[in-house]
Structures are given as C-alpha cells and as structure tokens.
Design a protein around this motif. Structure first.
Motif, PDB file in Angstrom:
ATOM      1  N   ALA A 171      60.127  40.340  52.665  1.00  0.00           N
ATOM      2  CA  ALA A 171      59.274  39.386  51.952  1.00  0.00           C
ATOM      3  C   ALA A 171      57.918  39.251  52.632  1.00  0.00           C
ATOM      4  O   ALA A 171      56.880  39.215  51.975  1.00  0.00           O
ATOM      5  N   LEU A 172      57.918  39.194  53.972  1.00  0.00           N
ATOM      6  CA  LEU A 172      56.656  39.127  54.703  1.00  0.00           C
ATOM      7  C   LEU A 172      55.841  40.400  54.496  1.00  0.00           C
ATOM      8  O   LEU A 172      54.611  40.356  54.399  1.00  0.00           O
ATOM      9  N   ASP A 173      56.520  41.527  54.429  1.00  0.00           N
ATOM     10  CA  ASP A 173      55.825  42.798  54.167  1.00  0.00           C
ATOM     11  C   ASP A 173      55.158  42.757  52.797  1.00  0.00           C
ATOM     12  O   ASP A 173      54.010  43.200  52.639  1.00  0.00           O
ATOM     13  N   THR A 174      55.866  42.216  51.812  1.00  0.00           N
ATOM     14  CA  THR A 174      55.296  42.089  50.466  1.00  0.00           C
ATOM     15  C   THR A 174      54.069  41.192  50.476  1.00  0.00           C
ATOM     16  O   THR A 174      53.034  41.508  49.868  1.00  0.00           O
ATOM     17  N   VAL A 175      54.161  40.065  51.190  1.00  0.00           N
ATOM     18  CA  VAL A 175      53.032  39.143  51.293  1.00  0.00           C
ATOM     19  C   VAL A 175      51.842  39.821  51.979  1.00  0.00           C
ATOM     20  O   VAL A 175      50.693  39.702  51.527  1.00  0.00           O
ATOM     21  N   ALA A 176      52.110  40.534  53.062  1.00  0.00           N
ATOM     22  CA  ALA A 176      51.037  41.218  53.789  1.00  0.00           C
ATOM     23  C   ALA A 176      50.311  42.201  52.887  1.00  0.00           C
ATOM     24  O   ALA A 176      49.075  42.252  52.850  1.00  0.00           O
ATOM     25  N   ARG A 177      51.087  42.991  52.150  1.00  0.00           N
ATOM     26  CA  ARG A 177      50.495  43.995  51.258  1.00  0.00           C
ATOM     27  C   ARG A 177      49.738  43.343  50.106  1.00  0.00           C
ATOM     28  O   ARG A 177      48.643  43.793  49.728  1.00  0.00           O
ATOM     29  N   ALA A 178      50.326  42.296  49.527  1.00  0.00           N
ATOM     30  CA  ALA A 178      49.699  41.655  48.367  1.00  0.00           C
ATOM     31  C   ALA A 178      48.361  41.014  48.737  1.00  0.00           C
ATOM     32  O   ALA A 178      47.364  41.160  48.022  1.00  0.00           O
ATOM     33  N   ILE A 179      48.325  40.294  49.853  1.00  0.00           N
ATOM     34  CA  ILE A 179      47.079  39.639  50.265  1.00  0.00           C
ATOM     35  C   ILE A 179      46.038  40.672  50.669  1.00  0.00           C
ATOM     36  O   ILE A 179      44.858  40.557  50.314  1.00  0.00           O
ATOM     37  N   LEU A 180      46.457  41.690  51.402  1.00  0.00           N
ATOM     38  CA  LEU A 180      45.526  42.750  51.788  1.00  0.00           C
ATOM     39  C   LEU A 180      44.928  43.422  50.558  1.00  0.00           C
ATOM     40  O   LEU A 180      43.711  43.634  50.464  1.00  0.00           O
ATOM     41  N   GLY A 181      45.782  43.753  49.599  1.00  0.00           N
ATOM     42  CA  GLY A 181      45.301  44.396  48.378  1.00  0.00           C
ATOM     43  C   GLY A 181      44.354  43.508  47.593  1.00  0.00           C
ATOM     44  O   GLY A 181      43.322  43.966  47.087  1.00  0.00           O
ATOM     45  N   ALA A 182      44.671  42.221  47.519  1.00  0.00           N
ATOM     46  CA  ALA A 182      43.815  41.287  46.788  1.00  0.00           C
ATOM     47  C   ALA A 182      42.450  41.146  47.457  1.00  0.00           C
ATOM     48  O   ALA A 182      41.410  41.086  46.786  1.00  0.00           O
ATOM     49  N   CYS A 183      42.434  41.116  48.786  1.00  0.00           N
ATOM     50  CA  CYS A 183      41.171  40.967  49.510  1.00  0.00           C
ATOM     51  C   CYS A 183      40.320  42.230  49.384  1.00  0.00           C
ATOM     52  O   CYS A 183      39.093  42.147  49.212  1.00  0.00           O
ATOM     53  N   PHE A 184      40.952  43.393  49.471  1.00  0.00           N
ATOM     54  CA  PHE A 184      40.195  44.635  49.313  1.00  0.00           C
ATOM     55  C   PHE A 184      39.648  44.746  47.889  1.00  0.00           C
ATOM     56  O   PHE A 184      38.493  45.116  47.681  1.00  0.00           O
ATOM     57  N   HIS A 185      40.488  44.401  46.917  1.00  0.00           N
ATOM     58  CA  HIS A 185      40.058  44.462  45.519  1.00  0.00           C
ATOM     59  C   HIS A 185      38.883  43.526  45.281  1.00  0.00           C
ATOM     60  O   HIS A 185      37.925  43.875  44.576  1.00  0.00           O
ATOM     61  N   ASN A 186      38.926  42.340  45.889  1.00  0.00           N
ATOM     62  CA  ASN A 186      37.825  41.400  45.723  1.00  0.00           C
ATOM     63  C   ASN A 186      36.523  41.958  46.286  1.00  0.00           C
ATOM     64  O   ASN A 186      35.434  41.668  45.776  1.00  0.00           O
ATOM     65  N   SER A 187      36.617  42.788  47.333  1.00  0.00           N
ATOM     66  CA  SER A 187      35.412  43.317  47.968  1.00  0.00           C
ATOM     67  C   SER A 187      34.724  44.381  47.127  1.00  0.00           C
ATOM     68  O   SER A 187      33.534  44.658  47.324  1.00  0.00           O
ATOM     69  N   VAL A 188      35.444  45.006  46.187  1.00  0.00           N
ATOM     70  CA  VAL A 188      34.843  46.089  45.403  1.00  0.00           C
ATOM     71  C   VAL A 188      34.622  45.718  43.939  1.00  0.00           C
ATOM     72  O   VAL A 188      33.955  46.467  43.221  1.00  0.00           O
ATOM     73  N   ARG A 189      35.152  44.593  43.484  1.00  0.00           N
ATOM     74  CA  ARG A 189      34.981  44.227  42.071  1.00  0.00           C
ATOM     75  C   ARG A 189      33.596  43.632  41.847  1.00  0.00           C
ATOM     76  O   ARG A 189      33.033  42.990  42.751  1.00  0.00           O
ATOM     77  N   PRO A 190      33.011  43.827  40.660  1.00  0.00           N
ATOM     78  CA  PRO A 190      31.650  43.345  40.409  1.00  0.00           C
ATOM     79  C   PRO A 190      31.537  41.823  40.369  1.00  0.00           C
ATOM     80  O   PRO A 190      30.468  41.277  40.593  1.00  0.00           O
ATOM     81  N   ASP A 191      32.628  41.128  40.069  1.00  0.00           N
ATOM     82  CA  ASP A 191      32.581  39.663  40.000  1.00  0.00           C
ATOM     83  C   ASP A 191      33.359  39.052  41.166  1.00  0.00           C
ATOM     84  O   ASP A 191      34.153  38.131  40.992  1.00  0.00           O
ATOM     85  N   ALA A 192      33.137  39.580  42.364  1.00  0.00           N
ATOM     86  CA  ALA A 192      33.854  39.108  43.543  1.00  0.00           C
ATOM     87  C   ALA A 192      33.546  37.636  43.824  1.00  0.00           C
ATOM     88  O   ALA A 192      32.483  37.130  43.461  1.00  0.00           O
TER      89      ALA A 192
END
Length: 218
Positions: free
Chosen positions: A162-183
């Motif tokens: 579960a912690l692994d899932t949380v780590a991956r989900a938050i990391l992915g969300a933060c990276f996605h926010n850095s590249v999306r045009p409406d960050a």
C-alpha cells in the motif's frame, strides 16, 4: 571518451574545495541558462561567461556539452533526494504527517525548474532514465523509512504494498503536474494540491481492502 558500464561518459569529479566551488558555479550557470533559454540554447561558452570562468577550465572537466548535461541532471536529481529526505526528517510523527510531508516535498521539488527537468531526461535518454530510477528508488526508501514507525495504522492487507502504491501515485501526480499546461502554480495552489494528494493517500491507507471477503458488498 571512456564509457561507464551503463554507456554514459562521466565527467571529472573535483578533488579540491576550490575546484568543487568552481564546478558548483558552472552548474548553477548552466541551470540558469537552460531554464531561461532552453537546453538547446545552452553553450559551453555561454555557461563560462555566466559562471565567470574561462571556457578552457570547463573543457578540462567536461569533454563537451553532453557531459555537462549529465552533471546538471545528476545535480538536480541529488537535490530532489536531499530535499525530500530533509522534509521527511522534519515531518509530524504520524502516518498522515509523513504522507503530507512526502506530497508537499515532491510537489515543490518538481515545481522548481519544472520545464527543464523533463527536457533533461529526454536529452540524456537512457542514462538519465537510469539515474532517475535510482532517485525514485531512494525517495521510495525514504518514505518507507519515515513511515515505518506508523505502519500499524495502515488498514490495507499488505501495508508495504500500500505504501508502494502511495509512493508511486504521488510521484506520478507531481511529475504530471510539472509537465501539464495548466499546472498548479503559486504557493497557495501548490499547497492545496499537495494537501489533496495527501488526503487521498491517507484515505486509501486507512481504508480496508474493498475486495477482501468481509468488505465486499453482497
């Protein structure tokens, strides 16, 4: 040019304090130019001028721009590791405190030079992806270490997974926010987004497995 085992040529590491200070100035200048003008516009001559050093001194350490980009990539990844570690050390001693600190640290670290970081990874291709994978592994380890004293609060059947899932989900969300045009931009917007990521993660960790026998609706 010599190759390392992963096929990535490495630059000469400084051995003296003065050389290390010069390298720090060069990398800072390279980051400033790449952030403002783009990686393609960054030149060895331009970096030397911005850093206030002779271009020859840069070539004594780097064989070319590729090695300078390698060093810049490593510097940014190391800074992310150090920043996340620092924030987790200062987290409130609870599961929610650790998860919140992780979410806020990652979102802020990706917000710095948000446009440059993905460009660096594309420019370095396999080498940067390998180095990036090491950073992800280290950040994951830091989260597990910080959360270990509070592991019994997790209600999932496999707390580590579960912690692994949380780590991956938050990391992915933060990276996605850095590249999306409406960050999410600005301190308030980033704080709100990180809070939402933390709330989502805690809600998941504290909820029993939906698909386990006793919790599945008839």
């Amino acid at each position: 040019m010599t190759d390392e085992p992963n096929g990535r040529a490495h630059y000469r590491e400084p051995r003296q304090a003065r050389s290390a200070a010069t390298l720090a100035r060069v990398l800072r200048a390279a980051e400033e130019i790449a952030s403002s003008d783009g990686l393609a516009e960054m030149t060895m001559t331009g970096v030397a001028e911005r850093a206030g050093v002779a271009v020859g001194s840069i070539y004594r350490r780097f064989e070319g721009k590729e090695q300078l980009v390698t060093a810049l990539t490593e510097r940014m990844l190391e800074r992310r590791e150090e920043y996340v570690a620092e924030q987790l050390r200062g987290a409130e001693p609870s599961l929610s405190g650790v998860v919140d600190a992780y979410a806020h640290a990652l979102l802020r670290s990706f917000a710095d030079n948000s446009a440059l970081f993905p460009e660096l990874l594309r420019a370095r291709e396999t080498g940067a992806l390998d180095r990036g994978a090491l950073t992800i592994t280290e950040i994951h380890r830091l989260l597990l270490e910080a959360a270990a004293p509070h592991i019994r609060q997790i209600r999932r059947s496999d707390p580590a997974a579960a912690l692994d899932t949380v780590a991956r989900a938050i990391l992915g969300a933060c990276f996605h926010n850095s590249v999306r045009p409406d960050a999410a931009e600005g301190e308030a917007a980033r704080r709100r987004y990180a809070d939402e990521l933390g709330d989502m993660a805690i809600a998941y960790l504290l909820a029993p497995d939906r698909r386990s026998g006793g919790d599945t609706p008839a």
